[in-house]
Design a protein around this motif. Structure first.
Motif, mmCIF file in Angstrom:
data_model
loop_
_atom_site.group_PDB
_atom_site.id
_atom_site.type_symbol
_atom_site.label_atom_id
_atom_site.label_comp_id
_atom_site.label_asym_id
_atom_site.label_seq_id
_atom_site.Cartn_x
_atom_site.Cartn_y
_atom_site.Cartn_z
ATOM 1 N N THR A 254 -3.382 5.245 -4.352
ATOM 2 C CA THR A 254 -3.859 5.164 -3.106
ATOM 3 C C THR A 254 -3.201 6.639 -2.254
ATOM 4 N N ASP A 255 -2.704 7.495 -2.976
ATOM 5 C CA ASP A 255 -2.010 8.473 -2.594
ATOM 6 C C ASP A 255 -3.029 9.516 -1.739
ATOM 7 N N ALA A 256 -3.853 8.854 -0.639
ATOM 8 C CA ALA A 256 -4.518 9.828 0.251
ATOM 9 C C ALA A 256 -4.863 8.845 1.276
ATOM 10 N N THR A 257 -4.937 9.385 2.609
ATOM 11 C CA THR A 257 -4.856 8.535 3.639
ATOM 12 C C THR A 257 -6.303 7.537 3.750
ATOM 13 N N ASP A 258 -7.335 8.050 3.310
ATOM 14 C CA ASP A 258 -8.469 7.245 3.369
ATOM 15 C C ASP A 258 -8.295 6.334 2.401
ATOM 16 N N LEU A 259 -7.943 6.320 1.153
ATOM 17 C CA LEU A 259 -7.857 5.759 0.106
ATOM 18 C C LEU A 259 -6.800 4.462 0.466
ATOM 19 N N ALA A 260 -5.642 4.881 1.047
ATOM 20 C CA ALA A 260 -4.584 4.005 1.464
ATOM 21 C C ALA A 260 -5.034 2.997 2.477
ATOM 22 N N VAL A 261 -5.770 3.546 3.600
ATOM 23 C CA VAL A 261 -6.329 2.688 4.554
ATOM 24 C C VAL A 261 -7.196 1.529 4.019
ATOM 25 N N ARG B 227 2.869 11.323 5.571
ATOM 26 C CA ARG B 227 2.065 10.211 4.513
ATOM 27 C C ARG B 227 1.770 8.772 5.058
ATOM 28 N N VAL B 228 2.868 8.504 5.947
ATOM 29 C CA VAL B 228 2.587 6.972 6.317
ATOM 30 C C VAL B 228 2.052 6.737 7.977
ATOM 31 N N VAL C 163 0.886 -1.210 -0.018
ATOM 32 C CA VAL C 163 -0.191 -0.157 0.078
ATOM 33 C C VAL C 163 0.828 1.104 -0.044
ATOM 34 N N ASN C 164 1.003 2.090 -1.107
ATOM 35 C CA ASN C 164 1.695 3.299 -1.321
ATOM 36 C C ASN C 164 0.984 4.486 -1.049
ATOM 37 N N ARG C 165 1.465 5.260 -0.153
ATOM 38 C CA ARG C 165 1.097 6.522 -0.142
ATOM 39 C C ARG C 165 1.940 7.608 -0.676
ATOM 40 N N THR C 166 2.164 7.604 -2.072
ATOM 41 C CA THR C 166 3.198 8.226 -2.808
ATOM 42 C C THR C 166 2.455 8.641 -4.237
ATOM 43 N N PRO C 167 2.615 9.781 -4.734
ATOM 44 C CA PRO C 167 2.271 10.198 -5.985
ATOM 45 C C PRO C 167 2.794 9.523 -7.206
ATOM 46 N N ASP C 168 3.921 8.958 -6.785
ATOM 47 C CA ASP C 168 4.697 8.429 -8.061
ATOM 48 C C ASP C 168 5.160 6.878 -7.933
ATOM 49 N N SER C 169 4.158 6.227 -7.243
ATOM 50 C CA SER C 169 4.525 4.555 -6.987
ATOM 51 C C SER C 169 4.759 3.718 -8.356
ATOM 52 N N PHE C 170 5.658 2.967 -7.984
ATOM 53 C CA PHE C 170 5.952 1.974 -9.139
ATOM 54 C C PHE C 170 4.743 1.605 -10.013
ATOM 55 N N TYR C 171 3.806 0.914 -9.169
ATOM 56 C CA TYR C 171 2.768 0.105 -9.837
ATOM 57 C C TYR C 171 1.433 0.995 -9.835
ATOM 58 N N ASP C 172 1.077 1.423 -8.841
ATOM 59 C CA ASP C 172 -0.510 2.357 -8.966
ATOM 60 C C ASP C 172 -0.371 3.676 -9.322
ATOM 61 N N ALA D 188 -4.541 -11.006 2.999
ATOM 62 C CA ALA D 188 -3.041 -10.483 3.078
ATOM 63 C C ALA D 188 -2.995 -10.832 4.400
ATOM 64 N N ASP D 189 -1.845 -11.297 4.757
ATOM 65 C CA ASP D 189 -1.465 -11.471 6.253
ATOM 66 C C ASP D 189 -0.677 -10.211 6.810
ATOM 67 N N TRP D 190 -0.309 -9.370 5.972
ATOM 68 C CA TRP D 190 0.700 -8.403 6.188
ATOM 69 C C TRP D 190 0.384 -7.272 5.183
ATOM 70 N N ILE D 191 0.369 -5.708 5.833
ATOM 71 C CA ILE D 191 0.454 -4.683 4.775
ATOM 72 C C ILE D 191 1.909 -3.853 4.891
ATOM 73 N N ASP D 192 2.212 -3.440 3.854
ATOM 74 C CA ASP D 192 3.560 -2.743 3.897
ATOM 75 C C ASP D 192 3.079 -1.522 3.159
ATOM 76 N N VAL D 193 3.315 -0.630 4.078
ATOM 77 C CA VAL D 193 2.813 1.085 3.924
ATOM 78 C C VAL D 193 4.097 1.576 3.447
ATOM 79 N N GLY D 194 4.092 2.444 2.309
ATOM 80 C CA GLY D 194 5.208 3.309 1.959
ATOM 81 C C GLY D 194 5.034 4.485 1.406
ATOM 82 N N GLY D 195 6.073 5.320 1.886
ATOM 83 C CA GLY D 195 5.655 6.792 1.951
ATOM 84 C C GLY D 195 6.914 7.531 0.826
ATOM 85 N N ALA D 196 7.891 6.840 0.287
ATOM 86 C CA ALA D 196 8.791 7.287 -0.629
ATOM 87 C C ALA D 196 9.468 6.119 -0.917
ATOM 88 N N LYS D 197 9.282 5.986 -2.383
ATOM 89 C CA LYS D 197 9.838 4.849 -3.020
ATOM 90 C C LYS D 197 11.384 4.767 -3.136
#
Length: 292
Positions: free
Chosen positions: A42-49, A84-85, A29-38, A60-69
């Motif tokens: 999801t670059d907004a808190t509510d969308l990322a959550v 962001r995170v 789950v990325n909170r970045t405007p320039d994420s590799f994939y999406d 999923a067993d695990w969520i990985d939150v990123g704020g800078a690629k």
């Protein structure tokens, strides 16, 4: 490495994993405007959550939150990365999954752990040794990843004499650094860093010889999902056309001992991993009625 490092059973946050017979699926789950994939989907808190909650619902067993690629680009100020995170971590902290934060800044790590994160996923392999101090002081777990570049900087045309030998040596050295600074052995996970400062042939070699990485004795995470080595291996496939290749690579790695897979396509990966577990006899089928 202590005996604890080789124990198959790990308590990570709210979950207990028996890595002798279980594969953990880590959703990105990325909170970045320039994420590799999406690309900032999801670059907004509510969308990322919400994306995190959907991933958990999908298995999923695990969520990985990123704020800078990891990729080269302008530095993201520490305060901005925290902004962001941390709200995303707080929003997912009671969801029952393991929460990690993908960061190389000790300050971000400390804030994220205070908000409820259980793991720090450092794609720079403890480039800043102070990261190990934060992990040791808080009792969090850490993913130690192989890469060569300083954070957010290019590393053109990387060359290895033997990429697997060099990755294993790097991981062994950085794990020793973590342990020397007080990180418990049973809090360490390793990641060979597919495509991070590596060519496609390097990533394929790492995949083919992953057992040399898993032989270190620490749980091994593989971050293969939709990466360029998959697309180039199949023929200039765009990021959205690499699911099947990513699943094949993930299954191959699990059969060589990987036990955590970091992915974008959660439902497909959960099904693939649970099928591997069933074939291996690690888990029972959900139900039995065929030819009964």
């Amino acid at each position: 490495m202590t005996a604890a490092a080789t124990s198959a059973v790990r308590r990570i946050g709210p979950r207990t994993f028996d890595f002798s017979r279980q594969v953990a699926v880590m959703a990105i789950v990325n909170r970045t405007p320039d994420s590799f994939y999406d690309r900032g989907r999801t670059d907004a808190t509510d969308l990322a959550v919400d994306a995190g909650l959907q991933a958990i619902a999908a298995g999923a067993d695990w969520i990985d939150v990123g704020g800078a690629k990891f990729a080269p680009g302008p530095a993201v100020p520490v305060a901005e990365e925290i902004d962001r995170v941390v709200p995303v971590v707080a929003g997912l902290a009671e969801a029952g999954a393991v929460i990690s934060v993908d960061t190389f800044h000790p300050e971000v790590a400390r804030a994220a752990i205070a908000a409820g994160a259980h793991v720090i996923n450092d794609t720079t392999g403890l480039h800043d040794p102070a990261m190990a101090d934060v992990v040791a002081e808080t009792g969090a777990s850490v993913v130690v990843t192989h890469s060569l570049a300083a954070p957010r900087t290019p590393f053109p045309s990387p060359r290895y004499v033997d990429v697997v030998d060099e990755v294993v040596a790097f991981l062994r050295e950085r794990v020793a650094l973590a342990e020397a600074r007080g990180v418990a052995s049973d809090r360490i996970i390793v990641d060979p860093g597919h495509d991070l400062n590596k060519h496609t042939l390097d990533s394929l070699e790492l995949t083919r010889r992953l057992r040399e990485v898993t032989a270190l004795g620490y749980p091994t995470l593989v971050a293969l999902s939709n990466k360029d080595f998959v697309g180039e291996s199949l023929g200039r496939r765009d990021r959205g056309e690499r699911v099947e290749g990513s699943l094949a690579a993930a299954v191959y790695c699990v059969l060589q001992g990987a036990r955590i897979v970091r992915v974008h396509n959660v439902r497909e990966t959960v099904d693939a991993m649970r099928m591997v577990e069933a074939i291996e006899g690690w888990r029972e089928p959900v139900f039995l009625e065929h030819n009964q």
